[in-house]
Scaffold this motif. Structure first.
Motif, mmCIF file in Angstrom:
data_model
loop_
_atom_site.group_PDB
_atom_site.id
_atom_site.type_symbol
_atom_site.label_atom_id
_atom_site.label_comp_id
_atom_site.label_asym_id
_atom_site.label_seq_id
_atom_site.Cartn_x
_atom_site.Cartn_y
_atom_site.Cartn_z
ATOM 1 N N VAL A 1 4.957 13.836 0.874
ATOM 2 C CA VAL A 1 5.072 13.001 2.071
ATOM 3 C C VAL A 1 4.409 11.664 1.753
ATOM 4 O O VAL A 1 3.251 11.630 1.323
ATOM 5 N N ALA A 2 5.147 10.575 1.949
ATOM 6 C CA ALA A 2 4.652 9.265 1.553
ATOM 7 C C ALA A 2 4.743 8.262 2.706
ATOM 8 O O ALA A 2 5.711 8.264 3.471
ATOM 9 N N GLN A 3 3.726 7.420 2.801
ATOM 10 C CA GLN A 3 3.691 6.295 3.739
ATOM 11 C C GLN A 3 3.528 5.034 2.882
ATOM 12 O O GLN A 3 2.654 4.992 2.015
ATOM 13 N N MET A 4 4.353 4.035 3.135
ATOM 14 C CA MET A 4 4.289 2.789 2.374
ATOM 15 C C MET A 4 4.299 1.588 3.323
ATOM 16 O O MET A 4 4.916 1.656 4.384
ATOM 17 N N THR A 5 3.627 0.520 2.902
ATOM 18 C CA THR A 5 3.722 -0.767 3.608
ATOM 19 C C THR A 5 4.121 -1.823 2.581
ATOM 20 O O THR A 5 3.798 -1.712 1.408
ATOM 21 N N TYR A 6 4.824 -2.843 3.081
ATOM 22 C CA TYR A 6 5.348 -3.899 2.207
ATOM 23 C C TYR A 6 4.950 -5.264 2.757
ATOM 24 O O TYR A 6 4.637 -5.404 3.925
ATOM 25 N N LYS A 7 5.001 -6.257 1.871
ATOM 26 C CA LYS A 7 4.761 -7.632 2.343
ATOM 27 C C LYS A 7 5.880 -8.533 1.856
ATOM 28 O O LYS A 7 6.619 -8.235 0.975
ATOM 29 N N ASN B 1 0.841 -1.201 0.000
ATOM 30 C CA ASN B 1 0.000 0.000 0.000
ATOM 31 C C ASN B 1 0.868 1.240 0.000
ATOM 32 O O ASN B 1 1.972 1.231 0.556
ATOM 33 N N PHE B 2 0.352 2.314 -0.585
ATOM 34 C CA PHE B 2 1.042 3.597 -0.497
ATOM 35 C C PHE B 2 0.016 4.718 -0.365
ATOM 36 O O PHE B 2 -1.111 4.618 -0.832
ATOM 37 N N ASP B 3 0.436 5.750 0.328
ATOM 38 C CA ASP B 3 -0.391 6.938 0.534
ATOM 39 C C ASP B 3 0.528 8.147 0.334
ATOM 40 O O ASP B 3 1.472 8.341 1.092
ATOM 41 N N LEU B 4 0.272 8.919 -0.713
ATOM 42 C CA LEU B 4 1.087 10.089 -1.032
ATOM 43 C C LEU B 4 0.265 11.344 -0.784
ATOM 44 O O LEU B 4 -0.893 11.413 -1.185
ATOM 45 N N LYS B 5 0.879 12.313 -0.139
ATOM 46 C CA LYS B 5 0.235 13.608 0.063
ATOM 47 C C LYS B 5 1.188 14.686 -0.457
ATOM 48 O O LYS B 5 2.376 14.675 -0.165
ATOM 49 N N LEU B 6 0.640 15.598 -1.235
ATOM 50 C CA LEU B 6 1.396 16.666 -1.849
ATOM 51 C C LEU B 6 1.026 17.969 -1.149
ATOM 52 O O LEU B 6 -0.148 18.338 -1.101
#
Length: 101
Positions: free
Chosen positions: A95-101, A9-14
């Motif tokens: 600003v980015a938040q990422m999750t990995y599996k 998942n990723f969440d990007l905010k500009l």
């Protein structure tokens, strides 16, 4: 050798340049390979739309796999008025938040 995880998942905010506490200018989220759709993003501009190239951002995400990342990016907009062409530049903070599996 580094074991690479798959982006889940990723969440990007500009945000306006260096104003991360204020209202964000754009938000983009996705899962898995949807990141490929966000190599360039468009934002409303002065007279049309600004194009922001995120190729280098995604290169860092894929190679280093951070869970949180913040960087500065530039929005470019081409304006043609009275047969004169101008390139407008506007700086943003991503600003980015990422999750990995």
């Amino acid at each position: 050798m580094t074991d690479y995880k798959q982006l889940m998942n990723f969440d990007l905010k500009l945000y306006p340049y260096h104003q991360v506490t204020s209202q964000y200018a754009g938000s983009f989220t996705g899962t898995g390979d949807q990141w490929k759709q966000y190599q360039t993003i468009k934002q409303p501009g002065f007279n049309g739309s600004q194009v922001i190239d995120l190729t280098n951002f995604w290169r860092i995400v894929i190679e280093h796999q951070p869970s949180h990342y913040q960087c500065d990016v530039i929005g470019l907009e081409t304006i043609v008025k009275w047969s004169s062409t101008r390139q407008l530049k506007e700086r943003f903070t991503l600003v980015a938040q990422m999750t990995y599996k």
